[in-house]
Design a protein around this motif. Structure first.
Motif, PDB file in Angstrom:
ATOM      1  N   UNK A  93       0.814  -1.203   0.000  1.00 40.26           N
ATOM      2  CA  UNK A  93       0.000   0.000   0.000  1.00 40.26           C
ATOM      3  C   UNK A  93       0.847   1.252   0.000  1.00 40.26           C
ATOM      4  N   UNK A  94       1.969   1.226   0.762  1.00 36.68           N
ATOM      5  CA  UNK A  94       2.877   2.372   0.790  1.00 36.68           C
ATOM      6  C   UNK A  94       3.505   2.609  -0.576  1.00 36.68           C
ATOM      7  N   UNK A  95       3.903   1.527  -1.265  1.00 40.26           N
ATOM      8  CA  UNK A  95       4.503   1.666  -2.593  1.00 40.26           C
ATOM      9  C   UNK A  95       3.499   2.225  -3.598  1.00 40.26           C
ATOM     10  N   UNK A  96       2.249   1.750  -3.523  1.00 39.45           N
ATOM     11  CA  UNK A  96       1.217   2.243  -4.438  1.00 39.45           C
ATOM     12  C   UNK A  96       0.880   3.707  -4.161  1.00 39.45           C
ATOM     13  N   UNK A  97       0.809   4.069  -2.878  1.00 35.35           N
ATOM     14  CA  UNK A  97       0.520   5.463  -2.530  1.00 35.35           C
ATOM     15  C   UNK A  97       1.649   6.385  -2.993  1.00 35.35           C
ATOM     16  N   UNK A  98       2.886   5.923  -2.831  1.00 31.63           N
ATOM     17  CA  UNK A  98       4.044   6.685  -3.290  1.00 31.63           C
ATOM     18  C   UNK A  98       3.960   6.929  -4.797  1.00 31.63           C
TER      19      UNK A  98
END
Length: 262
Positions: free
Chosen positions: A185-190
Motif C-alpha cells: 500500500x505504501x509503494x502504491x501510494x508513493x
C-alpha cells in the motif's frame, strides 16, 4: 581500507537483489541485512548501514530498469492519453529533488514500515506537509515532525507505546498479519502521489497506473531498503536516484543546449 572493499558480513549485490525479490513476494518487518551497525535504535536506523557505493549500485540498477523497461511504457501511456510532465528543464528543482522529496516522502511513506504505531498520527501529519509542497512554512513543519519522529531516541522505552511511538503486543501481532498490505500500500501510494507531476488533460483512468510505473518500482526498492537497512539508507538512495537524471539534464543544458530545445 580500500574505497570499494566489501565490509565483512555485507551481502553481494546479487544476494541483495534475490533478497529484494523474495521480500516483495512476502514482505515482513525483519530481520535486518548483514553488514550493518549493531542495534535497533533510532540512531542506528538513521545511519546508512551500507557503503555509499552499494547505494549507488542500486540507483544505477533502478535507472537502468526504468529507462529500458518501465519508462517506455509510461511514455507510451502519456502519449496515448495526452498527459504532459510538469518539469521545467530550464528551472530544475534541485533542492526539492535532493533534500525535500527524499526526507519528506520517506518519512511519509516508509517510516512506519518498521514503526506501525506511527500510522495513526505521524503519517497523516507528514501527508499534510507533503501536499503543501516545498516551502518555508512546510519546511518548518517537516522539521518539527522530524523531531517528533526522533522522540523515541530519548523517550522512556517502557512508555513509548502510550505516547504513540510503539504498539502494544496485540497491535504488533495485527501489524505483522497486515504487513504485506502495509508495504505494498505504501509503494502504491508513493506512486500515486507522483501523478501530480503530470498535467493529465482528461487522460483515461485505465492509463494512469502506467504513468507512474517507474515510481512504483522505485517505491518497492526504497521500502525494502528502509526495512532491511534503515531510514537513513532509504533517504540516501532516494536522493541519489533523484539526482542522477537532474544531473544528466543539467549537463545536457550546459554542453548541448540545442538538444533541449522543443
Amino acid at each position: 581500507m580500500p574505497l570499494f572493499q566489501r565490509p565483512a558480513g555485507l551481502p553481494t549485490m546479487g544476494q541483495e537483489i534475490v533478497d529484494f525479490l523474495r521480500f516483495v513476494v512476502r514482505p515482513r518487518p525483519g530481520p535486518r541485512l548483514g553488514g550493518r551497525r549493531a542495534g535497533s535504535g533510532m540512531r542506528v536506523d538513521l545511519s546508512l548501514n551500507a557503503p555509499w557505493w552499494r547505494l549507488a549500485h542500486w540507483a544505477v540498477l533502478l535507472w537502468t530498469v526504468n529507462v529500458f523497461v518501465f519508462a517506455p511504457l509510461a511514455l507510451s501511456a502519456a502519449d496515448a492519453g495526452g498527459a504532459q510532465h510538469r518539469l521545467d528543464i530550464h528551472n530544475l528543482p534541485w533542492m526539492t529533488a535532493l533534500i525535500w522529496a527524499p526526507i519528506v516522502e520517506e518519512l511519509t511513506f516508509r517510516h512506519a514500515l518498521r514503526r506501525p504505531a506511527m500510522l495513526w498520527w505521524f503519517v497523516p501529519l507528514m501527508a499534510a506537509i507533503l501536499v503543501q509542497g516545498a516551502g518555508i512554512a512546510s519546511g518548518l513543519m517537516a522539521a518539527a515532525a522530524a523531531l517528533l519522529a526522533l522522540a523515541p531516541a530519548w523517550y522512556p522505552a517502557d512508555h513509548r507505546w502510550r505516547a504513540g511511538w510503539r504498539t502494544s503486543w496485540r497491535g504488533r501481532r495485527l501489524a505483522r498479519r497486515a504487513y504485506p498490505w502495509l508495504f505494498h500500500g505504501a509503494a502504491l501510494a508513493f506512486a500515486a502521489v507522483h501523478l501530480f507531476n503530470f498535467r493529465l488533460n482528461a487522460m483515461a483512468l485505465v492509463l494512469l497506473p502506467l504513468l507512474v510505473l517507474p515510481q512504483w518500482v522505485t517505491g518497492l526498492v526504497l521500502g525494502w531498503m528502509r526495512v532491511r537497512r534503515g531510514l537513513g539508507a532509504s533517504i540516501a538512495l532516494h536522493a541519489i536516484f533523484n539526482g542522477g537524471p537532474l544531473l544528466l539534464i543539467g549537463l545536457v543544458l550546459h554542453w548541448a543546449p540545442e538538444l533541449a530545445v522543443g
